[in-house]
Design an enzyme around this catalytic site. Structure first.
Site, PDB file in Angstrom:
ATOM      1  N   HIS A   1       0.835  -1.516   0.289  1.00  0.00           N
ATOM      2  CA  HIS A   1       0.298  -0.176  -0.065  1.00  0.00           C
ATOM      3  C   HIS A   1       0.578   0.756   0.221  1.00  0.00           C
ATOM      4  CE1 HIS A   1      -3.914   1.808   0.818  1.00  0.00           C
ATOM      5  NE2 HIS A   1      -2.713   3.029   1.061  1.00  0.00           N
TER       6      HIS A   1
ATOM      7  N   HIS B   1     -10.410   1.827  -0.840  1.00  0.00           N
ATOM      8  CA  HIS B   1     -11.035   1.808   0.533  1.00  0.00           C
ATOM      9  C   HIS B   1     -11.465   0.366   0.673  1.00  0.00           C
ATOM     10  CE1 HIS B   1     -10.260   4.073   4.150  1.00  0.00           C
ATOM     11  NE2 HIS B   1      -9.080   4.215   3.724  1.00  0.00           N
TER      12      HIS B   1
END
Lengths: 238, 786
Positions: free
Chosen positions: B47, B94
């Protein structure tokens, strides 16, 4: 004409109110919630948004802010106050308007254009709306279902305090035409002395054709018209 | 305070490989502390580090004369839109948090991307959401869908930012692993660009925003693992909790502070919170940073250094202030009743030094964690399913062509049906700028003076900041997000090109010249060579298409490890594209306008050189036959460029009444949408019919042989590079000759009017009541959700 637009933390339709008023060629500026002067404004707009995060209840905290004490004084002295969406909720919490706004019957936020039928032309907020004209104005709220006791509703009717009702494109007050399930399809009301208005729809978002409607201008023009009338009378008297 | 001893189990729990641990020891010249291990684990997660994707991302085109801040430089890219104005935009996913806690997961997705935009000094003016779920018939999917939409609505509405566009797809491939991609765009002047840099040795470092808690501990690391059955229970604590009210105040306070000129650098605390913001700002500025954790506002008792550094509590910012101007920070944040704390200062050591009560708990070279993570070149291998699905021939199905019923089925398909159930929950018009609402090919938003962040003279410390009276030259921005996951599943390279091309076509249909792209790559586990192949092929396609269309990538997000216990997701590279409209008269919508208008088709009715004639991977095959097979429609980039130029030329010429991109569900669906998609107000559509002729005589005008065309391909095939436009009858000839100059196929196919959609083909006349089509299309999702 000078409009004061109250800015609470997380007011978010505040700049739109300023835009709409300036678009009509009048003056509009913010007044910060911690202040206690309206700087000589002729009209107060309490804009939409989520004042103080709408914690506890919509509008419940805003009523205690310093500026609201000044706004209440202003209203008691016949000053013109219009509360839009969250502003309507704040005015109810502050006791300037009767009743309350509760969760939409759908339990969901609703954003869409609706049609409004003026229920009276006898107010500073509706006097310049053409007869028979339905206003196309957007709503955007999660808690806009107007609710009050049967006695209060009766009083609103008796005193001609209902200003706007949700209707369909032909002007019928149907259940389906209301985005929130308000009693009597109520979209906006005024107080007994007719100088304080609360409405869930956003007239400031219907101020030019590129935004899909300019019907909101009728409401602001009504205010401007009735104030200039008052100003003329004062001028003649003095 | 004693920290746990580092063991191989602890290293593994932090998702670090033994080799990576060796590298950490080499960087430090010693064993890391527990806090340092935590810092490395989040910063070297996919990430934050892009360790598996960086070599691929380098192949993206990232340059154009309009780029002011390019991909990877800062928190978001910035593009020049002329007259000293610029736009900052980015998309972010998300997915994992939303799978576990849909409401907060999606809400904080919105919060995070808004912060990325105002961190750049821009005022956020709109949000777009690209969502994918399993089949809507599944009650768990409905729960996730409901929660995600409510979460986005909650955050965006309260913040006061319009959510103006997006897409929602339902496909069993996303069951258990929904995709939640959120895009935000902001506006600023060139001289208002802020940087995430810890500049100026000795400058104080401020923490502003709400206090730090234990929520969202190591969310970035969580997002870099496969979702498992245990995830829901174990990882709920890794999901952050959002407060849009706080974010609104932090945003306004930051924009005011930036206007004062007191800020040397600014960065939001997003993924990896305090860790990421401190080491990245130092690494970018080639400086060091030292902070004292005791000074960090905390809302949970007895937080450890590890927890404070890894917390992902929301709505927090790190601000580096020019020395001597600390008072301005305090005054502005006090005005907004926001917590602030001076937690450290900029050093010249190149190291990130973290102290707790004076004792050093982490001391790491800032660049080693921010920019020098390991980089892996993963193995890629064509998946075994590819040859199988691509060998599909139309003869393999028992064909049943029942257009009347099948168009209704397609319009009821929740991926094609109106998304009003979603967008009516979003305030899509706050700030008085949305001029084309959700429901057309692209949403269009106006840029006016009050969209800009405040100028120094507007800032009123202790009172409300003024809204300028100054005028700016009006501009409009169109945004669209696109990706057909089925196409990408069948052919990641072609499918990804198609996503880019469709986004550009949507913009052109709205009257906008495409400027740039932000991409959200939602893929599977990169350690699986077959899944990595999908990613590699997709990136190749995106890069090629963006290069051809001259729409550089300005930044984006990679979300890997998207797979649930149920299986792989369809690889989904969401393309969010932004375009510019200079003149309000060029804004164009998709719906038919007036009785008597002439309808033209730009582009071939059917690509007859495609053996499946545009039916491969089509919504038609999925909806009617339940199959996702074949090769997707062919993507010819040169034709795509030509079509966009033709459309824009016609729109600028002033003769176009409506333009609608022809995509999922084919020409019949496109025409139906033109008849039913204009909504005037609540329960008040503006319906209008059309008479369409697609018989031999019309097909011949495209130089095609009608006999060679499958009737279902004609109505429902998804041949690319087609647009349905309308014009006044007297302009139709002009348009045809213009298309001829561009050498683009075009012909008149009908006229607007009546209350029915009538399509004549060689196999018969098909007819639908538009009010019935509207009802099916408009209410499909609401019915499924009841």
């Amino acid at each position: 004409m000078r409009f004061a637009v109250i800015q609470f933390p997380a007011s978010n339709c505040d700049q739109d109110a300023i835009y709409a008023i300036r678009f009509l060629g009048h003056n509009a500026d913010f007044v910060w919630h911690k202040e206690n002067s309206l700087n000589g404004a002729d009209v107060v707009i309490i804009p939409g948004g989520f004042s103080y995060g709408d914690y506890l209840r919509t509008g419940a905290i805003a009523r205690f802010s310093p500026i609201m004490q000044t706004v209440c004084e202003f209203a008691k002295n016949s000053g013109i106050v219009i509360g839009i969406c969250n502003g309507f909720q704040i005015l109810c919490e502050a006791g300037l308007l009767p009743g309350a706004l509760i969760r939409n019957r759908s339990l969901q936020f609703r954003c869409e254009h609706v049609f409004l039928k003026p229920a009276t032309f006898n107010s500073p907020f509706t006097c310049k709306i053409p007869q028979e004209k339905l206003l196309k104005i957007p709503v955007a709220h999660g808690e806009g279902c107007y609710y009050a006791s049967p006695e209060t509703i009766q009083e609103l009717k008796t005193n001609d305090q209902i200003l706007f009702q949700y209707c369909d494109k032909d002007g019928n007050l149907t259940e389906q035409s209301s985005p929130n399930g308000s009693l009597l399809n109520i979209a906006g009301i005024c107080n007994q002395t007719r100088n304080v208005c609360g409405m869930m729809p956003h007239p400031e978002r219907a101020c030019e054709l590129i935004l899909n409607s300019e019907d909101g201008n009728f409401i602001f023009q009504s205010i401007i018209h009735s104030l200039s009338k008052t100003a003329d009378k004062t001028a003649i008297k003095s | 305070m004693t920290e746990p001893k580092i063991t191989p189990e602890l290293i593994q729990k932090h998702n670090l490989s033994p080799q990576e641990y060796e590298q950490i020891k080499a960087v430090l010249g010693r064993e890391p502390t527990y806090t340092e291990l935590g810092i490395f684990s989040v910063m070297w997660s996919e990430h934050c580090s892009y360790k598996n994707t960086r070599p691929l991302l380098k192949t993206f085109p990232t340059k154009s004369p309009r780029i002011l801040v390019g991909a990877g430089e800062e928190n978001a890219g910035i593009i020049d839109i002329g007259d000293g104005l610029a736009i900052a935009f980015k998309i972010e996913s998300h997915n994992h948090p939303s799978a576990v806690e849909p409401f907060q997961g999606a809400a904080t997705g919105v919060g995070g991307i808004i912060r990325d935009i105002f961190t750049m000094g821009a005022r956020p003016i709109c949000v777009l959401d690209s969502l994918r779920f399993g089949e809507i018939s599944n009650s768990e999917v409905r729960r996730l869908f409901n929660g995600v939409v409510a979460g986005i609505a909650h955050y965006g509405n309260c913040f006061g930012i319009p959510t103006i566009a997006g897409e929602v797809y339902f496909d069993e491939a996303y069951e258990g692993n929904p995709l939640i991609n959120v895009f935000c765009l902001g506006v600023l002047k060139h001289n208002q660009i802020a940087r995430g840099r810890a500049c100026g040795i000795g400058n104080p470092v401020f923490y502003v925003g709400p206090a730090t808690g234990r929520d969202g501990l190591a969310g970035a690391a969580f997002a870099s693992q496969d979702l498992t059955d245990e995830s829901a229970e174990q990882q709920r604590g890794a999901v952050q909790v959002g407060d849009p009210f706080m974010e609104k105040l932090v945003c306004e306070a930051c924009l005011e502070l930036l206007a004062t000129g007191a800020v040397a650098g600014i960065q939001d605390m997003g993924a990896a919170g305090l860790t990421c913001s401190t080491c990245e700002t130092a690494a970018r500025a080639d400086t060091g940073i030292e902070i004292e954790l005791k000074k960090v506002p905390q809302r949970a008792p007895d937080m450890t250094p590890y927890e404070i550094m890894l917390s992902e509590s929301q709505e927090r910012m790190l601000i580096i202030v020019h020395k001597g101007r600390e008072e301005e920070v305090k005054t502005i944040f006090d005005k907004w009743d926001l917590p602030w704390a001076q937690i450290g200062y900029v050093t010249d050591t190149g190291r990130m030094v973290v102290k707790y009560d004076g004792k050093v708990v982490a001391d790491i070279p800032a660049k080693a964690i921010a920019t020098e993570s390991p980089v892996y070149h993963r193995e890629a291998r064509e998946p075994s399913y590819i040859s199988e699905v691509r060998s599909f021939k139309i003869e393999q199905i028992q064909r049943k062509f029942e257009p009347s019923e099948q168009l209704e089925l397609l319009l009821a398909n929740p991926s094609i049906a109106s998304k009003n159930w979603v967008f009516r929950q979003y305030d899509y018009m706050v700030r008085n700028n949305t001029v084309v609402y959700p429901g057309s090919d692209a949403a269009v938003i106006r840029i006016k003076a009050d969209c800009l962040p405040p100028d120094p003279e507007d800032v009123n410390i202790g009172s409300a900041t003024k809204i300028t009276d100054a005028k700016i030259s009006e501009k409009f921005i169109a945004v669209s997000s696109d990706c057909n996951g089925s196409y990408v599943y069948l052919d990641p390279y072609e499918g990804s090109k198609l996503a880019v091309v469709e986004a550009a076509r949507n913009l052109a249909c709205s009257g906008a010249t495409p400027l740039g792209v932000t991409d959200n790559l939602n893929f599977g586990n990169p350690y699986n060579p077959e899944l990595f192949w999908q990613l590699k092929e997709s990136v190749r396609g995106i890069a090629e298409a963006c290069r051809a269309l001259n729409t550089p990538i300005t930044g984006g997000n990679c979300s890997l490890y998207n797979q649930s216990p149920i299986g792989q997701i369809d690889p989904t590279p969401t393309i969010a594209m932004v375009g510019l409209i200079e003149d309000r008269n060029h804004i164009t919508t998709q719906w038919f306008k007036d009785e008597g208008n002439t309808i033209l088709l730009l582009g071939l009715p059917v690509d007859v050189e495609d053996p499946l004639q545009g039916l491969g991977g089509s919504a038609y095959l999925r909806t009617v036959y339940g199959i996702k097979n074949g090769t997707p429609p062919r993507c010819d980039l040169n034709r795509a460029i030509l079509l966009n130029e033709t459309i824009l030329g016609l729109i600028h010429g002033g003769s176009i009444k409506s333009a609608h991109d022809c995509s999922e569900g084919g020409l019949a669906t496109c025409l139906a949408e033109c008849c039913i998609s204009h909504q005037i107000a609540r329960n008040t559509p503006a319906l209008i019919g059309a008479e369409i002729n697609l018989t031999k005589e019309v097909i011949e005008k495209f130089k095609l042989d009608s006999d060679k065309i499958l009737p279902e391909a004609l109505l429902f095939g998804e041949t690319q590079n087609r647009v349905v436009i309308t014009t006044l009858p007297q302009y139709a000839g002009k348009i045809l000759s213009r298309a001829a100059i561009y050498n683009y196929p075009a012909a008149i196919i009908g006229k607007v009017g009546g209350s029915k959609l009538i399509i004549k083909t060689d196999v018969g006349e098909h007819l639908w009541d538009v009010s019935k089509l509207y009802d099916i299309w408009w209410n499909s999702i609401a019915k499924a959700m009841h």
